[in-house]
Design a protein around this motif. Structure first.
Motif, PDB file in Angstrom:
ATOM      1  N   SER A 220       0.825  -1.205   0.000  1.00 48.12           N
ATOM      2  CA  SER A 220       0.000   0.000   0.000  1.00 48.12           C
ATOM      3  C   SER A 220       0.858   1.254   0.000  1.00 48.12           C
ATOM      4  O   SER A 220       1.954   1.278   0.546  1.00 48.12           O
ATOM      5  CB  SER A 220      -0.934   0.021   1.222  1.00 48.12           C
ATOM      6  OG  SER A 220      -0.196   0.059   2.422  1.00 48.12           O
ATOM      7  N   ALA A 221       0.334   2.282  -0.653  1.00 47.47           N
ATOM      8  CA  ALA A 221       0.925   3.609  -0.634  1.00 47.47           C
ATOM      9  C   ALA A 221      -0.226   4.598  -0.482  1.00 47.47           C
ATOM     10  O   ALA A 221      -1.107   4.661  -1.336  1.00 47.47           O
ATOM     11  CB  ALA A 221       1.708   3.880  -1.927  1.00 47.47           C
ATOM     12  N   PHE A 222      -0.221   5.317   0.628  1.00 47.06           N
ATOM     13  CA  PHE A 222      -1.308   6.244   0.945  1.00 47.06           C
ATOM     14  C   PHE A 222      -2.651   5.508   0.986  1.00 47.06           C
ATOM     15  O   PHE A 222      -3.672   6.024   0.557  1.00 47.06           O
ATOM     16  CB  PHE A 222      -1.369   7.393  -0.073  1.00 47.06           C
ATOM     17  CG  PHE A 222      -0.072   8.118  -0.237  1.00 47.06           C
ATOM     18  CD1 PHE A 222       0.359   9.021   0.717  1.00 47.06           C
ATOM     19  CD2 PHE A 222       0.732   7.876  -1.340  1.00 47.06           C
ATOM     20  CE1 PHE A 222       1.565   9.686   0.568  1.00 47.06           C
ATOM     21  CE2 PHE A 222       1.948   8.533  -1.498  1.00 47.06           C
ATOM     22  CZ  PHE A 222       2.363   9.443  -0.548  1.00 47.06           C
ATOM     23  N   GLY A 223      -2.615   4.300   1.475  1.00 50.67           N
ATOM     24  CA  GLY A 223      -3.830   3.506   1.620  1.00 50.67           C
ATOM     25  C   GLY A 223      -3.780   2.724   2.911  1.00 50.67           C
ATOM     26  O   GLY A 223      -2.799   2.803   3.664  1.00 50.67           O
ATOM     27  N   GLY A 224      -4.816   1.947   3.188  1.00 45.18           N
ATOM     28  CA  GLY A 224      -4.806   1.204   4.436  1.00 45.18           C
ATOM     29  C   GLY A 224      -5.878   0.137   4.504  1.00 45.18           C
ATOM     30  O   GLY A 224      -6.795   0.087   3.675  1.00 45.18           O
ATOM     31  N   TYR A 225      -5.735  -0.732   5.508  1.00 49.45           N
ATOM     32  CA  TYR A 225      -6.671  -1.841   5.744  1.00 49.45           C
ATOM     33  C   TYR A 225      -7.172  -1.754   7.176  1.00 49.45           C
ATOM     34  O   TYR A 225      -6.423  -1.376   8.095  1.00 49.45           O
ATOM     35  CB  TYR A 225      -5.962  -3.178   5.526  1.00 49.45           C
ATOM     36  CG  TYR A 225      -6.719  -4.366   6.091  1.00 49.45           C
ATOM     37  CD1 TYR A 225      -7.724  -4.986   5.364  1.00 49.45           C
ATOM     38  CD2 TYR A 225      -6.423  -4.850   7.366  1.00 49.45           C
ATOM     39  CE1 TYR A 225      -8.419  -6.069   5.897  1.00 49.45           C
ATOM     40  CE2 TYR A 225      -7.106  -5.927   7.900  1.00 49.45           C
ATOM     41  CZ  TYR A 225      -8.108  -6.534   7.159  1.00 49.45           C
ATOM     42  OH  TYR A 225      -8.793  -7.593   7.689  1.00 49.45           O
ATOM     43  N   SER A 226      -8.449  -2.102   7.394  1.00 54.58           N
ATOM     44  CA  SER A 226      -8.997  -2.136   8.756  1.00 54.58           C
ATOM     45  C   SER A 226     -10.045  -3.234   8.854  1.00 54.58           C
ATOM     46  O   SER A 226     -10.770  -3.508   7.899  1.00 54.58           O
ATOM     47  CB  SER A 226      -9.612  -0.783   9.125  1.00 54.58           C
ATOM     48  OG  SER A 226     -10.688  -0.463   8.264  1.00 54.58           O
ATOM     49  N   ASP A 227     -10.094  -3.854  10.028  1.00 53.43           N
ATOM     50  CA  ASP A 227     -11.093  -4.881  10.336  1.00 53.43           C
ATOM     51  C   ASP A 227     -11.992  -4.309  11.429  1.00 53.43           C
ATOM     52  O   ASP A 227     -11.565  -4.153  12.572  1.00 53.43           O
ATOM     53  CB  ASP A 227     -10.410  -6.157  10.812  1.00 53.43           C
ATOM     54  CG  ASP A 227     -11.375  -7.340  10.898  1.00 53.43           C
ATOM     55  OD1 ASP A 227     -12.588  -7.102  11.113  1.00 53.43           O
ATOM     56  OD2 ASP A 227     -10.917  -8.485  10.760  1.00 53.43           O
ATOM     57  N   LYS A 228     -13.240  -4.008  11.086  1.00 51.89           N
ATOM     58  CA  LYS A 228     -14.157  -3.332  12.004  1.00 51.89           C
ATOM     59  C   LYS A 228     -15.227  -4.260  12.567  1.00 51.89           C
ATOM     60  O   LYS A 228     -16.230  -3.794  13.106  1.00 51.89           O
ATOM     61  CB  LYS A 228     -14.830  -2.150  11.294  1.00 51.89           C
ATOM     62  CG  LYS A 228     -13.847  -1.064  10.873  1.00 51.89           C
ATOM     63  CD  LYS A 228     -14.559   0.127  10.256  1.00 51.89           C
ATOM     64  CE  LYS A 228     -13.581   1.228   9.884  1.00 51.89           C
ATOM     65  NZ  LYS A 228     -14.264   2.401   9.281  1.00 51.89           N
ATOM     66  N   ARG A 229     -15.015  -5.566  12.479  1.00 49.34           N
ATOM     67  CA  ARG A 229     -15.978  -6.494  13.063  1.00 49.34           C
ATOM     68  C   ARG A 229     -15.983  -6.319  14.584  1.00 49.34           C
ATOM     69  O   ARG A 229     -14.925  -6.398  15.216  1.00 49.34           O
ATOM     70  CB  ARG A 229     -15.626  -7.928  12.690  1.00 49.34           C
ATOM     71  CG  ARG A 229     -15.883  -8.255  11.217  1.00 49.34           C
ATOM     72  CD  ARG A 229     -15.421  -9.655  10.870  1.00 49.34           C
ATOM     73  NE  ARG A 229     -13.964  -9.747  10.884  1.00 49.34           N
ATOM     74  CZ  ARG A 229     -13.287 -10.879  10.706  1.00 49.34           C
ATOM     75  NH1 ARG A 229     -13.941 -12.015  10.522  1.00 49.34           N
ATOM     76  NH2 ARG A 229     -11.966 -10.880  10.725  1.00 49.34           N
ATOM     77  N   PRO A 230     -17.150  -6.069  15.175  1.00 48.60           N
ATOM     78  CA  PRO A 230     -17.192  -5.737  16.614  1.00 48.60           C
ATOM     79  C   PRO A 230     -16.794  -6.888  17.523  1.00 48.60           C
ATOM     80  O   PRO A 230     -16.171  -6.674  18.564  1.00 48.60           O
ATOM     81  CB  PRO A 230     -18.652  -5.318  16.839  1.00 48.60           C
ATOM     82  CG  PRO A 230     -19.415  -5.992  15.755  1.00 48.60           C
ATOM     83  CD  PRO A 230     -18.496  -6.017  14.565  1.00 48.60           C
ATOM     84  N   ASN A 231     -17.144  -8.099  17.148  1.00 45.79           N
ATOM     85  CA  ASN A 231     -16.890  -9.242  18.028  1.00 45.79           C
ATOM     86  C   ASN A 231     -16.067 -10.310  17.314  1.00 45.79           C
ATOM     87  O   ASN A 231     -16.321 -11.504  17.456  1.00 45.79           O
ATOM     88  CB  ASN A 231     -18.215  -9.859  18.504  1.00 45.79           C
ATOM     89  CG  ASN A 231     -19.048  -8.876  19.305  1.00 45.79           C
ATOM     90  OD1 ASN A 231     -18.552  -8.225  20.210  1.00 45.79           O
ATOM     91  ND2 ASN A 231     -20.322  -8.765  18.947  1.00 45.79           N
TER      92      ASN A 231
END
Length: 257
Positions: A220-231
């Motif tokens: 990645s360049a100027f990007g990103g990953y996220s995991d927003k699963r609450p549980n």
């Protein structure tokens, strides 16, 4: 792909990265030493140690990993923004175009990148259609069949629910757009599943069950990953079922919910 093969591939990728990092450090040390003892003109420091040169370096590393689209975009950006630095060291290097080069020619950069994206998508669609026809069955270039998914989105958006009983992998390409896919009505097989994602100025959102083991592996360049699963449950390294997200994110994001 069995567990031993996955481990071997991961080790090879790690060793390749370490070797590449070592080469970069050696070159940086040699160049800095040459500056310190006067072998190189100090004016070149603003060229060699600059963010455009970093983009060019990342592009070269991408080509070594047999990627095309992401490194080429980085290379175009790096070369475009490093040319004015050469002009400052060697006045007249760009001729009459050297004056206000960046402000005058950035629309041309957009045109070149746009044409490259169009050609890349057209070639990828042709190859993908041939692959699906030979190994999966007749299907359009964007769709799902046999547990596989494939999407190409340029200047648009796509929202879908994956309804196949078992998800076996696929690839998503998005440029200046967005993709939303809901995987909560499907399952993973007892193996490692790969989903290739290449995004440029776009976004990818994946809705997956909370018990899925999801592992990101992006360049990645100027990007990103996220995991927003609450549980979301803790990832089980011994689990046979894994979803590996890999590819490239340029000014883009990938979100798991």
């Amino acid at each position: 792909m069995n567990k031993d093969t996955c481990c071997n591939n991961r080790k090879k990728n790690t060793l390749s990265f370490v070797a590449m990092l070592g080469i970069v450090l050696v070159l940086c040390g040699l160049i800095l030493f040459a500056f310190n003892i006067g072998w190189l003109n100090p004016a070149f420091k603003s060229i060699i140690f600059s963010w455009p040169m970093l983009l060019i370096l990342l592009a070269i590393m991408g080509y070594f990993k047999r990627q095309k689209m992401f490194p080429t975009i980085l290379l175009l950006l790096g070369v475009f923004f490093i040319l004015p630095r050469f002009e400052s060291v060697y006045p007249g290097f760009l001729g009459s175009a050297g004056k206000d080069f960046t402000s005058n020619f950035w629309p041309l950069l957009l045109i070149i990148i746009g044409l490259f994206l169009i050609i890349e998508v057209a070639v990828s669609r042709k190859k993908r259609t041939s692959f699906i026809t030979n190994f999966v069955g007749t299907q359009s270039a964007t769709g799902e069949s046999g547990g596989w998914i494939s999407k190409d989105i340029v200047f648009g958006s796509s929202e879908s629910v994956f309804l196949e009983p078992v998800f076996r992998g696929g690839d998503l390409d998005v440029a200046f757009g967005g993709i939303v896919i809901d995987f909560r009505k499907t399952t993973l097989p007892d193996t490692t599943v790969h989903l290739d994602i290449d995004a440029i100025f776009g976004g990818v959102t994946l809705y997956v069950p909370e018990d899925w083991c999801v592992k990101p592996n992006f360049d990645s360049a100027f990007g990103g990953y996220s995991d927003k699963r609450p549980n979301v449950t803790a990832a089980d390294s011994d689990s046979k079922s894994k979803l590996i997200l890999k590819g490239s994110l340029l000014f883009s994001g990938c979100t798991v919910q």
